[in-house]
Design an enzyme around this catalytic site. Structure first.
Site, PDB file in Angstrom:
ATOM      1  N   ASP A   1       0.867  -1.162   0.000  1.00 27.68           N
ATOM      2  CA  ASP A   1       0.000   0.000   0.000  1.00 27.68           C
ATOM      3  C   ASP A   1       0.920   1.232   0.000  1.00 27.68           C
ATOM      4  O   ASP A   1       2.103   1.122   0.333  1.00 27.68           O
ATOM      5  CB  ASP A   1      -0.861  -0.032   1.264  1.00 27.68           C
ATOM      6  CG  ASP A   1      -1.713   1.201   1.408  1.00 27.68           C
ATOM      7  OD1 ASP A   1      -2.381   1.556   0.432  1.00 27.68           O
ATOM      8  OD2 ASP A   1      -1.712   1.800   2.493  1.00 27.68           O
TER       9      ASP A   1
ATOM     10  N   ASP B   1      -0.213   5.193   0.624  1.00 27.53           N
ATOM     11  CA  ASP B   1      -0.532   6.208   1.645  1.00 27.53           C
ATOM     12  C   ASP B   1      -0.561   5.551   3.021  1.00 27.53           C
ATOM     13  O   ASP B   1      -1.347   4.637   3.257  1.00 27.53           O
ATOM     14  CB  ASP B   1      -1.916   6.825   1.378  1.00 27.53           C
ATOM     15  CG  ASP B   1      -1.954   7.668   0.110  1.00 27.53           C
ATOM     16  OD1 ASP B   1      -1.058   8.505  -0.058  1.00 27.53           O
ATOM     17  OD2 ASP B   1      -2.884   7.490  -0.685  1.00 27.53           O
TER      18      ASP B   1
HETATM   19  P1  B16 Z   1      -6.782   9.608  -4.474  1.00 28.62           P
HETATM   20  P2  B16 Z   1      -3.704   3.913  -0.333  1.00 28.62           P
HETATM   21  C1  B16 Z   1      -5.709   5.635  -0.597  1.00 28.62           C
HETATM   22  O1  B16 Z   1      -4.361   5.310  -0.797  1.00 28.62           O
HETATM   23  C2  B16 Z   1      -5.858   6.489   0.644  1.00 28.62           C
HETATM   24  O2  B16 Z   1      -5.614   5.716   1.814  1.00 28.62           O
HETATM   25  C3  B16 Z   1      -7.253   7.051   0.717  1.00 28.62           C
HETATM   26  O3  B16 Z   1      -7.344   7.937   1.822  1.00 28.62           O
HETATM   27  C4  B16 Z   1      -7.574   7.802  -0.585  1.00 28.62           C
HETATM   28  O4  B16 Z   1      -8.912   8.292  -0.577  1.00 28.62           O
HETATM   29  C5  B16 Z   1      -7.391   6.850  -1.765  1.00 28.62           C
HETATM   30  O5  B16 Z   1      -6.061   6.381  -1.771  1.00 28.62           O
HETATM   31  C6  B16 Z   1      -7.657   7.534  -3.111  1.00 28.62           C
HETATM   32  O6  B16 Z   1      -6.694   8.514  -3.304  1.00 28.62           O
HETATM   33  O7  B16 Z   1      -7.920  10.532  -4.136  1.00 28.62           O
HETATM   34  O8  B16 Z   1      -5.430  10.269  -4.396  1.00 28.62           O
HETATM   35  O9  B16 Z   1      -7.011   8.875  -5.762  1.00 28.62           O
HETATM   36  O10 B16 Z   1      -3.717   3.933   1.166  1.00 28.62           O
HETATM   37  O11 B16 Z   1      -4.560   2.832  -0.966  1.00 28.62           O
HETATM   38  O12 B16 Z   1      -2.306   3.996  -0.912  1.00 28.62           O
HETATM   39 MG    MG Z   2      -3.022   3.267   3.071  1.00 30.07          MG
END
Ligand code: B16
Ligand code: MG
Length: 219
Positions: free
Chosen positions: A8, A10
């Site tokens: 993952d 974020d």
């Molecule tokens: P975006 P991950 C996720 O990343 C985040 O945890 C989540 O908070 C976010 O809404 C999602 O990505 C979409 O991100 O708006 O930048 O496309 O934790 O799966 O790396």
């Molecule tokens: Mg994450």
């Protein structure tokens, strides 16, 4: 026999979960949904439109915003978020993760990224770690987002590995469900309650080393 790792991004590689929270909190306050630590935790790993739906549902306003209004709110959130991440540097990798990536590479493991974020490529470039990964799964290419297993299945596929040969790392409960559903071994990093289904749990990215994972390898 473990041959690869699916990350993952974020909250595991990049210290960006806090910026998602700041940007979503602004939207929650704009629409009138009370911001709580529980809501913040439940939003982790959920894709952009799914996150907005959760904020609207939590405030009991799911019916009050049509598709165009939702898209406008999601775009506003992403514009704010892009501002917050525009100055990311290699120092914004989470503690210990650059060392862990180097350790895995030296040991010959293959690595991919399973992030729900459409901003993943930009962030991984800013952190200066893109060369470690054979592929970043395009979240738009999978049928359903976390907690569905599709994205972590794809993260094994792009490495030409079977799920049993892959360890997935996540900071969100939805992500742990995705890893477990894909049939991979799950490593949770963060909140013990949110990550109670993880096969191995670490409180902090600082604790994530190959030796610590092997020491907790389920029998
Ligand atoms: P975006 P991950 C996720 O990343 C985040 O945890 C989540 O908070 C976010 O809404 C999602 O990505 C979409 O991100 O708006 O930048 O496309 O934790 O799966 O790396
Ligand atoms: Mg994450």
């Amino acid at each position: 026999n473990i041959k690869g790792f699916a990350f993952d991004m974020d909250g595991v590689l990049a210290d960006t979960a806090k910026f998602h929270s700041i940007a979503w909190r602004q939207i929650a306050e704009e629409v009138g949904t009370t911001w709580t630590p529980e809501l913040a935790e439940n939003l982790k790993g959920i894709d952009r439109m799914g996150s907005l739906d959760l904020i609207l549902t939590t405030g009991g306003m799911a019916d009050e915003y049509d598709l165009a209004a939702r898209e406008a709110l999601a775009t506003k959130k992403n514009d704010n978020y892009r501002n917050l991440i525009s100055e990311l540097t290699p120092d914004d990798a989470l503690p210990g993760m650059r060392e862990f990536l180097a350790e895995l590479k030296a040991a010959g493991y293959k690595m991919s990224i399973a992030s729900a974020s459409k901003n993943a490529g930009f962030i991984v470039d800013r952190l200066g770690i893109s060369d470690y990964f054979e592929a970043i799964v395009d979240p738009a290419s999978v049928a359903a987002g976390k907690p569905d297993p599709a994205i972590f299945k794809a993260a094994a596929d792009v490495l030409n590995l079977a799920p049993e040969e892959v360890i997935g790392l996540e900071d969100s409960g939805a992500g742990i469900q995705s890893i477990n559903g894909a049939g991979e071994m799950s490593v949770g990093i963060g909140d013990a309650d949110a990550l109670s289904d993880a096969d191995i749990l670490f409180a902090s990215t600082k604790d994530v080393t190959l030796a610590n994972i092997k020491a907790n390898w389920p029998k």
